[in-house]
Design a protein around this motif. Structure first.
Motif, short mmCIF file in Angstrom:
data_model
loop_
_atom_site.label_atom_id
_atom_site.label_comp_id
_atom_site.label_asym_id
_atom_site.label_seq_id
_atom_site.Cartn_x
_atom_site.Cartn_y
_atom_site.Cartn_z
N SER A 75 0.96 -1.07 0.14
CA SER A 75 0.14 -0.06 -0.03
C SER A 75 0.96 1.20 -0.11
O SER A 75 2.07 1.11 0.36
CB SER A 75 -0.98 -0.06 1.19
N ARG A 76 0.40 2.45 -0.26
CA ARG A 76 1.01 3.61 -0.34
C ARG A 76 0.13 4.70 -0.46
O ARG A 76 -1.18 4.63 -0.92
CB ARG A 76 1.61 3.57 -1.67
N VAL A 77 0.27 5.67 0.31
CA VAL A 77 -0.53 7.00 0.24
C VAL A 77 0.02 7.91 -0.95
O VAL A 77 1.23 8.33 -1.02
CB VAL A 77 -0.59 7.73 1.72
N ILE A 78 -0.82 8.35 -1.68
CA ILE A 78 -0.37 9.20 -2.90
C ILE A 78 -1.22 10.73 -2.71
O ILE A 78 -2.36 10.57 -2.46
CB ILE A 78 -0.71 8.47 -4.30
N ASP A 79 -0.42 11.40 -2.82
CA ASP A 79 -0.68 13.00 -2.47
C ASP A 79 -1.49 13.50 -3.89
O ASP A 79 -1.06 14.23 -4.67
CB ASP A 79 0.33 13.78 -2.22
N VAL B 141 -6.05 9.25 -9.55
CA VAL B 141 -5.16 8.22 -9.29
C VAL B 141 -5.86 6.90 -9.83
O VAL B 141 -5.39 6.12 -10.68
CB VAL B 141 -4.93 7.81 -7.69
N PHE B 142 -7.06 6.99 -9.73
CA PHE B 142 -7.93 5.86 -10.44
C PHE B 142 -7.79 5.90 -11.94
O PHE B 142 -7.55 5.07 -12.68
CB PHE B 142 -9.42 5.94 -10.07
N GLU B 143 -7.98 7.13 -12.34
CA GLU B 143 -7.98 7.53 -13.82
C GLU B 143 -6.53 6.97 -14.41
O GLU B 143 -6.41 6.81 -15.58
CB GLU B 143 -8.06 9.14 -14.07
N ALA B 144 -5.77 7.02 -13.50
CA ALA B 144 -4.17 6.59 -14.03
C ALA B 144 -4.17 5.24 -14.63
O ALA B 144 -3.39 4.64 -15.59
CB ALA B 144 -3.19 6.93 -13.18
N PHE B 145 -5.20 4.40 -14.23
CA PHE B 145 -5.33 3.10 -14.73
C PHE B 145 -6.21 2.92 -16.10
O PHE B 145 -6.46 1.68 -16.45
CB PHE B 145 -5.74 2.32 -13.36
N THR B 146 -6.88 3.96 -16.29
CA THR B 146 -7.81 3.72 -17.39
C THR B 146 -7.65 3.80 -18.79
O THR B 146 -8.24 3.55 -19.53
CB THR B 146 -8.89 4.71 -16.96
N GLU B 147 -6.38 4.62 -19.11
CA GLU B 147 -6.13 4.64 -20.57
C GLU B 147 -4.61 4.25 -20.75
O GLU B 147 -3.61 4.38 -19.64
CB GLU B 147 -6.18 6.14 -20.82
N ASP C 74 -2.65 -18.50 -19.23
CA ASP C 74 -1.55 -18.97 -18.35
C ASP C 74 -2.10 -19.60 -17.23
O ASP C 74 -2.76 -19.04 -16.43
CB ASP C 74 -0.72 -17.64 -18.01
N PRO C 75 -1.78 -20.84 -16.83
CA PRO C 75 -2.27 -21.29 -15.72
C PRO C 75 -1.71 -20.77 -14.38
O PRO C 75 -2.29 -21.12 -13.26
CB PRO C 75 -1.83 -22.94 -15.67
N ASN C 76 -0.81 -20.19 -14.26
CA ASN C 76 -0.12 -19.48 -13.22
C ASN C 76 -0.54 -18.24 -13.17
O ASN C 76 0.06 -17.44 -12.28
CB ASN C 76 1.31 -19.41 -13.50
N ALA C 77 -1.25 -17.65 -13.63
CA ALA C 77 -2.07 -16.34 -13.48
C ALA C 77 -2.50 -15.96 -12.16
O ALA C 77 -2.96 -17.13 -11.51
CB ALA C 77 -3.13 -15.89 -14.78
N PHE C 78 -2.19 -14.68 -11.71
CA PHE C 78 -2.59 -14.58 -10.22
C PHE C 78 -3.76 -13.32 -10.56
O PHE C 78 -3.73 -12.45 -11.37
CB PHE C 78 -1.60 -14.25 -9.44
N GLU C 79 -4.51 -13.09 -9.25
CA GLU C 79 -5.44 -12.22 -9.07
C GLU C 79 -4.90 -11.07 -8.47
O GLU C 79 -4.29 -11.05 -7.59
CB GLU C 79 -6.58 -12.78 -8.49
N SER C 80 -5.22 -9.99 -8.76
CA SER C 80 -5.02 -8.56 -8.12
C SER C 80 -6.18 -7.83 -7.90
O SER C 80 -7.20 -7.61 -8.89
CB SER C 80 -3.75 -7.72 -8.77
N VAL C 81 -6.19 -7.18 -6.78
CA VAL C 81 -7.40 -6.24 -6.26
C VAL C 81 -6.75 -5.02 -6.01
O VAL C 81 -5.90 -4.82 -4.85
CB VAL C 81 -8.43 -6.78 -5.32
N LEU C 82 -6.91 -4.05 -6.54
CA LEU C 82 -6.49 -2.59 -6.31
C LEU C 82 -7.73 -1.88 -5.58
O LEU C 82 -8.76 -1.70 -6.20
CB LEU C 82 -6.06 -1.57 -7.53
N THR C 83 -7.36 -1.14 -4.72
CA THR C 83 -8.53 -0.43 -3.73
C THR C 83 -8.02 1.11 -3.78
O THR C 83 -6.69 1.30 -3.43
CB THR C 83 -8.93 -0.83 -2.54
N PHE C 84 -8.96 1.95 -3.82
CA PHE C 84 -8.35 3.34 -3.99
C PHE C 84 -9.24 3.86 -2.84
O PHE C 84 -10.63 4.16 -3.09
CB PHE C 84 -8.61 4.07 -5.15
N ALA C 85 -8.76 4.42 -1.50
CA ALA C 85 -9.50 5.14 -0.65
C ALA C 85 -9.17 6.31 -0.28
O ALA C 85 -7.85 6.65 -0.45
CB ALA C 85 -9.38 4.44 0.73
#
Length: 168
Positions: A22-26, A32-38, A103-114
């Protein structure tokens, strides 16, 4: 920064397969969320220090895919593939991440933005299929440090966006 599956989730049956960073971003959560969308944003910050990204396909929607190659600073190319399994703007993104669609070794990630005051706390929770795959990712591919660096790159990128918006 929490960096392993220990601590609060130690009682979890999946703790030995998890990595949590985790990290706090100023910057505001929406930015921050929008940076993932495009892809034009992602290509500016995605990956650990010294890595660059070449995108082959990108569609940010549930069921959409991001097919890309990460280029390591030593010249090694890493095929990567992500499909988004959940998108809840601006608070959560869930994805399946592997080397390819099958990929049989694919992993799951969940990103939360609070919200964290005027800043944003992002938590990246990754769950690997097995303890061995988690340990390999941590030991061989330096997943914890790479995740920290990726969030640091994200923080630098969105902080620059916020600064430019304030100036301009």
């Amino acid at each position: 920064m929490s960096e392993t599956g220990r601590g609060a989730s130690a009682q979890s049956a999946t703790a030995d397969r998890e990595v949590v960073i985790s990290r706090v971003i100023d910057a505001p959560r929406e930015v921050v969320f929008e940076a993932f969308t495009e892809v034009r944003y992602l290509s500016r910050w995605w990956g650990p220090e010294g890595f660059s990204t070449t995108t082959r396909a990108f569609e940010f929607r549930v069921g959409g895919e991001w097919d890309f190659v990460m280029h390591g600073p030593d010249g090694t190319d890493y095929a990567e593939w992500i499909t988004w399994t959940e998108i809840t703007r601006p608070e959560r993104i869930a994805m399946l991440h592997g080397e390819s669609r099958d990929d049989p070794n694919a992993f799951e990630s969940v990103l939360t933005f609070a919200p964290d005051g005027a800043a944003t706390r992002i938590v990246m929770h990754t769950l690997f299929p097995t303890k061995e795959l988690r340990n390999e990712a941590v030991e061989k591919y330096h997943a914890i440090e790479g995740g920290r660096q990726t969030l640091s790159n994200l923080a630098a990128y969105v902080t620059e966006i916020v600064r430019k918006d304030a100036e301009g």
